[in-house]
Design a protein around this motif. Structure first.
Motif, PDB file in Angstrom:
ATOM      1  N   ALA A 230     -23.241  47.516 -36.215  1.00 20.36           N
ATOM      2  CA  ALA A 230     -21.870  47.350 -35.699  1.00 20.36           C
ATOM      3  C   ALA A 230     -21.744  47.987 -34.321  1.00 20.36           C
ATOM      4  CB  ALA A 230     -20.868  47.958 -36.676  1.00 20.36           C
ATOM      5  N   ALA A 231     -22.335  49.158 -34.123  1.00 16.40           N
ATOM      6  CA  ALA A 231     -22.294  49.814 -32.812  1.00 16.40           C
ATOM      7  C   ALA A 231     -23.070  49.014 -31.772  1.00 16.40           C
ATOM      8  CB  ALA A 231     -22.852  51.234 -32.916  1.00 16.40           C
ATOM      9  N   LEU A 232     -24.244  48.544 -32.121  1.00 23.64           N
ATOM     10  CA  LEU A 232     -25.040  47.755 -31.175  1.00 23.64           C
ATOM     11  C   LEU A 232     -24.336  46.463 -30.792  1.00 23.64           C
ATOM     12  CD1 LEU A 232     -28.602  48.350 -32.629  1.00 23.64           C
ATOM     13  CD2 LEU A 232     -27.636  49.265 -30.509  1.00 23.64           C
ATOM     14  N   ARG A 233     -23.704  45.821 -31.737  1.00 18.59           N
ATOM     15  CA  ARG A 233     -22.976  44.584 -31.449  1.00 18.59           C
ATOM     16  C   ARG A 233     -21.792  44.867 -30.537  1.00 18.59           C
ATOM     17  NH1 ARG A 233     -22.375  39.852 -29.834  1.00 18.59           N
ATOM     18  NH2 ARG A 233     -20.842  38.577 -30.866  1.00 18.59           N
ATOM     19  N   ALA A 234     -21.107  45.980 -30.786  1.00 20.59           N
ATOM     20  CA  ALA A 234     -19.966  46.351 -29.929  1.00 20.59           C
ATOM     21  C   ALA A 234     -20.427  46.574 -28.489  1.00 20.59           C
ATOM     22  CB  ALA A 234     -19.274  47.586 -30.479  1.00 20.59           C
ATOM     23  N   VAL A 235     -21.543  47.250 -28.316  1.00 21.61           N
ATOM     24  CA  VAL A 235     -22.078  47.525 -26.991  1.00 21.61           C
ATOM     25  C   VAL A 235     -22.529  46.241 -26.298  1.00 21.61           C
ATOM     26  CG1 VAL A 235     -23.943  48.692 -25.739  1.00 21.61           C
ATOM     27  CG2 VAL A 235     -22.723  49.870 -27.540  1.00 21.61           C
ATOM     28  N   ALA A 236     -23.075  45.315 -27.055  1.00 20.59           N
ATOM     29  CA  ALA A 236     -23.575  44.066 -26.473  1.00 20.59           C
ATOM     30  C   ALA A 236     -22.461  43.252 -25.825  1.00 20.59           C
ATOM     31  CB  ALA A 236     -24.270  43.233 -27.564  1.00 20.59           C
ATOM     32  N   ASP A 237     -21.230  43.445 -26.269  1.00 21.63           N
ATOM     33  CA  ASP A 237     -20.114  42.661 -25.756  1.00 21.63           C
ATOM     34  C   ASP A 237     -19.397  43.308 -24.571  1.00 21.63           C
ATOM     35  OD1 ASP A 237     -20.556  40.754 -27.695  1.00 21.63           O
ATOM     36  OD2 ASP A 237     -19.132  41.616 -29.100  1.00 21.63           O
ATOM     37  N   VAL A 238     -19.865  44.475 -24.126  1.00 16.50           N
ATOM     38  CA  VAL A 238     -19.176  45.233 -23.075  1.00 16.50           C
ATOM     39  C   VAL A 238     -20.038  45.299 -21.825  1.00 16.50           C
ATOM     40  CG1 VAL A 238     -18.210  47.487 -22.478  1.00 16.50           C
ATOM     41  CG2 VAL A 238     -17.946  46.604 -24.787  1.00 16.50           C
ATOM     42  N   ASP A 239     -19.392  45.097 -20.681  1.00 18.33           N
ATOM     43  CA  ASP A 239     -20.094  45.207 -19.385  1.00 18.33           C
ATOM     44  C   ASP A 239     -20.239  46.650 -19.002  1.00 18.33           C
ATOM     45  OD1 ASP A 239     -20.270  42.461 -19.138  1.00 18.33           O
ATOM     46  OD2 ASP A 239     -18.309  42.334 -18.168  1.00 18.33           O
TER      47      ASP A 239
ATOM     48  N   THR B 247     -24.115  56.093 -21.660  1.00 17.10           N
ATOM     49  CA  THR B 247     -25.239  55.799 -22.537  1.00 17.10           C
ATOM     50  C   THR B 247     -24.765  55.963 -23.966  1.00 17.10           C
ATOM     51  OG1 THR B 247     -26.806  56.679 -20.924  1.00 17.10           O
ATOM     52  CG2 THR B 247     -27.589  56.446 -23.187  1.00 17.10           C
ATOM     53  N   LEU B 248     -25.101  55.010 -24.813  1.00 17.63           N
ATOM     54  CA  LEU B 248     -24.758  55.114 -26.226  1.00 17.63           C
ATOM     55  C   LEU B 248     -26.046  55.272 -27.010  1.00 17.63           C
ATOM     56  CD1 LEU B 248     -22.650  54.942 -28.513  1.00 17.63           C
ATOM     57  CD2 LEU B 248     -23.131  52.498 -28.605  1.00 17.63           C
ATOM     58  N   LEU B 249     -26.130  56.345 -27.753  1.00 16.82           N
ATOM     59  CA  LEU B 249     -27.280  56.616 -28.591  1.00 16.82           C
ATOM     60  C   LEU B 249     -26.812  56.564 -30.041  1.00 16.82           C
ATOM     61  CD1 LEU B 249     -30.232  57.557 -28.931  1.00 16.82           C
ATOM     62  CD2 LEU B 249     -29.371  59.909 -28.789  1.00 16.82           C
ATOM     63  N   VAL B 250     -27.445  55.708 -30.828  1.00 14.79           N
ATOM     64  CA  VAL B 250     -27.055  55.544 -32.226  1.00 14.79           C
ATOM     65  C   VAL B 250     -28.248  55.868 -33.108  1.00 14.79           C
ATOM     66  CG1 VAL B 250     -26.246  53.926 -33.970  1.00 14.79           C
ATOM     67  CG2 VAL B 250     -25.405  53.740 -31.628  1.00 14.79           C
TER      68      VAL B 250
END
Length: 130
Positions: A121-130, A109-112
């Protein structure tokens, strides 16, 4: 959690720097990061991870460097998916965390909580990862 501070830093020699001179950005990143991930990630895994991390950059060199004078250069850090320099680290960090979680068969889980350009930038990075 907390800031990762290695106990020792890998030695980088003049010969290493000379050998890396002809490598592209991703290949240099593999050489620089691999000693910090020894035993956790193979060279092939890291190369694939970094390649995916920088695939969304709109510059062929990922981070273009323009020589301005004999001892001054301009480094363009804004070619990532959110046009923010933080894409350089977050694209890699999120993929590393996902890889470690998969290897350990653990949920993630990523909490920002932030203001400014780190959140997008963090949300975009997460969007690209399975």
């Amino acid at each position: 959690g907390g800031l990762y501070v290695p106990e020792t830093l890998p030695r980088i020699t003049a010969e290493d720097l000379d050998r890396w001179r002809t490598l592209d950005f991703t290949a240099v990143a593999v050489e620089v990061l691999l000693p910090f991930l020894d035993g956790e990630v193979t060279r092939d895994e890291l190369a694939e991870l970094l390649s995916k991390s920088y695939a969304g950059y709109d510059a062929p060199d990922t981070v273009p460097v323009t020589k301005l004078t004999n001892n001054t250069a301009l480094v363009e850090l804004f070619h990532g998916p959110t046009l923010c320099f933080k894409d350089l680290g977050l694209q890699v960090a999120v993929r590393l965390l996902a890889l470690f979680a998969r290897k350990r068969n653990e949920p993630r889980t990523l909490l920002v909580a932030t203001t400014g350009d780190t959140g997008p930038a963090a949300l975009r990075a997460v969007a690209d990862v399975d």
